[in-house]
Design an enzyme around this catalytic site. Structure first.
Site, PDB file in Angstrom:
ATOM      1  CG  ASN A 210      34.083   8.687 -12.829  1.00  0.00           C
ATOM      2  OD1 ASN A 210      33.811   7.791 -12.049  1.00  0.00           O
ATOM      3  ND2 ASN A 210      33.783   8.610 -14.118  1.00  0.00           N
ATOM      4  CE  LYS A 341      21.765  11.800 -19.679  1.00  0.00           C
ATOM      5  NZ  LYS A 341      23.077  11.317 -20.102  1.00  0.00           N
TER       6      LYS A 341
HETATM    7  O1  C5P Z   1      24.505  13.430 -18.565  1.00  0.00           O
HETATM    8  P1  C5P Z   1      24.969  12.721 -17.344  1.00  0.00           P
HETATM    9  O2  C5P Z   1      26.351  12.126 -17.508  1.00  0.00           O
HETATM   10  O3  C5P Z   1      24.844  13.474 -16.073  1.00  0.00           O
HETATM   11  O4  C5P Z   1      23.937  11.517 -17.221  1.00  0.00           O
HETATM   12  C1  C5P Z   1      24.053  10.500 -16.276  1.00  0.00           C
HETATM   13  C2  C5P Z   1      23.333   9.274 -16.766  1.00  0.00           C
HETATM   14  O5  C5P Z   1      23.638   8.998 -18.145  1.00  0.00           O
HETATM   15  C3  C5P Z   1      23.784   8.037 -16.027  1.00  0.00           C
HETATM   16  O6  C5P Z   1      22.665   7.174 -15.993  1.00  0.00           O
HETATM   17  C4  C5P Z   1      24.893   7.494 -16.907  1.00  0.00           C
HETATM   18  O7  C5P Z   1      25.106   6.106 -16.716  1.00  0.00           O
HETATM   19  C5  C5P Z   1      24.398   7.813 -18.293  1.00  0.00           C
HETATM   20  N1  C5P Z   1      25.454   8.099 -19.272  1.00  0.00           N
HETATM   21  C6  C5P Z   1      25.655   7.253 -20.330  1.00  0.00           C
HETATM   22  N2  C5P Z   1      26.616   7.546 -21.278  1.00  0.00           N
HETATM   23  C7  C5P Z   1      27.365   8.660 -21.180  1.00  0.00           C
HETATM   24  C8  C5P Z   1      27.141   9.544 -20.118  1.00  0.00           C
HETATM   25  C9  C5P Z   1      26.198   9.244 -19.168  1.00  0.00           C
HETATM   26  O8  C5P Z   1      25.005   6.207 -20.410  1.00  0.00           O
HETATM   27  N3  C5P Z   1      28.272   8.896 -22.108  1.00  0.00           N
END
Ligand code: C5P
Length: 400
Positions: A210, A341
């Site tokens: 990304n 979360k």
């Molecule tokens: O669910 P989403 O990807 O939008 O959430 C973003 C947050 O979750 C960020 O803080 C990102 O670092 C964390 N994240 C994570 N592990 C993942 C996906 C997102 O720690 N597999």
């Protein structure tokens, strides 16, 4: 007020040519009000004499672990208790390696093991020795244990080379010693930051990734370090210089990031998940480059573990901070994410075309925690990171 007034500073001098600068350092420490005692390693005494250091410190210089004159023959314990701060300057490559392995076979290493005082290391060595991976690994492991590092400087070296490896100037060293006593908003706090993108390999040459530059996460790691925290940065691939004084682990995929977080999470007080972790990875990573064949090609993706949720769900979980990049309904989506979360705080930003968010130098955040929120207006990621760190430490302390 002098910077080191009434502080007991133990200076450990090790075997580097820069040891010849230590009489001046001792003099300046005393000028700043410190009471200074000096321990010389046997290698250091090849470069500077105990007599000079005794004259400038006004105290007997100690060299031996077994010293009949020391209180009950346990000089290392006496000195370990006496010190408010331990400064190892110059710290040679060999000494850094020994200390990182937990050696306690001479007076100075035994003191470091026995003391609860903060330790500051000022490395000084030849450029190649500084760049050697053994040195880096040893310093990273010491930093993870809370040891602070000052320098080295770049410039011409005694060995004739030019580059990193010089002992920092005395003023810089004094500033760093003083900082050991300045309780910043994150003093004594252990922080882990994830940053950057991840790469999910399809085959040896192709991957899914990304746009994350890692700038926000690196700025947060730097700001937390400046605020006195002991920081570990777990970084995906970026083009950024690691912040000084921060221990960095480089990873590539989400799974590697997860392992690195899990391996280092014990004893962490605040976990800041700033990385743009890929939600999915290819089910199969081909060991050979995939050849062009059919006109269409399907890739089956399977979910990666959510690292942040995993950390928030741990027994004795640290204070957890997540990020939410949204294209609409910022408040609703960010708050939903915080609940789903199970995290303590979320910093949300709208990803749009006005130069904020991924890959840009500026950002704007709305931070949510409990039933509260704060807008941190658009500014450079460096400035924003400092504001966010101050807010995180305040809310973290309230949560204790
Ligand atoms: O669910 P989403 O990807 O939008 O959430 C973003 C947050 O979750 C960020 O803080 C990102 O670092 C964390 N994240 C994570 N592990 C993942 C996906 C997102 O720690 N597999």
């Amino acid at each position: 007020m002098n910077k080191l007034a009434f502080k007991n500073c133990l200076l450990i001098v090790t075997g580097s040519i820069a040891a010849y600068k230590t009489p001046d350092i001792v003099r300046r420490m005393r000028d700043e009000g410190a009471e200074v005692r000096v321990v010389l390693t046997s290698a250091a005494s090849e470069f500077v004499t105990p007599l000079v250091l005794q004259a400038v410190s006004g105290n007997e210089v100690r060299q031996d672990l077994f010293d009949q004159k020391a209180e009950a023959g346990m000089g290392h314990i006496e000195l370990a208790r006496w010190a408010d701060a331990i400064v190892i300057a110059p710290a040679s490559a060999d000494y850094i390696a020994k200390l990182s392995k937990g050696a306690a076979d001479d007076l100075s290493t035994a003191i470091c093991r026995a003391s609860e005082a903060p330790i500051l290391i000022a490395p000084a060595m030849n450029l190649q020795m500084w760049e050697n991976s053994f040195t880096k690994e040893a310093l990273d492991s010491l930093m993870k244990k809370g040891v602070c590092v000052c320098g080295p400087d770049s410039g011409s070296q005694a060995c004739g080379e030019v580059g990193l490896g010089r002992l920092v100037e005395a003023e810089v060293l004094l500033e760093s010693i003083a900082n050991l006593f300045n309780a910043g908003s994150m003093a004594q706090i252990r922080v882990m930051v994830t940053a950057g993108p991840t790469r999910e390999y399809i085959d040896p040459v192709r991957y899914l990734t990304n746009q994350s530059s890692g700038k926000m996460g690196y700025a947060l790691a730097r700001a937390a370090c400046e605020a006195g925290a002991n920081v570990i940065l777990i970084s995906g691939p970026t083009n950024l210089e690691p912040p000084k004084g921060v221990g960095v682990e480089y990873i590539s995929s989400a799974s590697e990031m997860e392992s690195s977080v899990v391996n280092n999470i014990r004893d962490i007080d605040i976990f800041i998940a700033c990385a743009a972790v890929s939600d999915y990875r290819p089910e199969i990573e081909s060991s050979q480059k995939i050849k062009k064949s059919a006109s269409t090609f399907s890739l089956k993706l399977i979910p990666n573990k959510d690292i942040l949720s995993g950390v928030a769900g741990l027994t004795n979980a640290p204070f957890t901070v997540g990020f939410a990049a949204e294209t609409e309904k910022l408040e609703r989506y960010a708050k939903d994410k915080m609940t789903k979360k199970g995290i303590d705080m979320i910093a949300a930003n709208l990803v749009d075309n006005d130069g904020t968010g991924f890959n840009s130098d500026d950002n704007e955040l709305t931070v949510f925690w409990r039933d509260k929120s704060r807008i941190l207006e658009k500014q450079s990621k460096e400035k924003l990171a400092r504001k966010l760190v101050t807010l995180i430490s305040k809310v973290y302390r309230e949560s204790l």
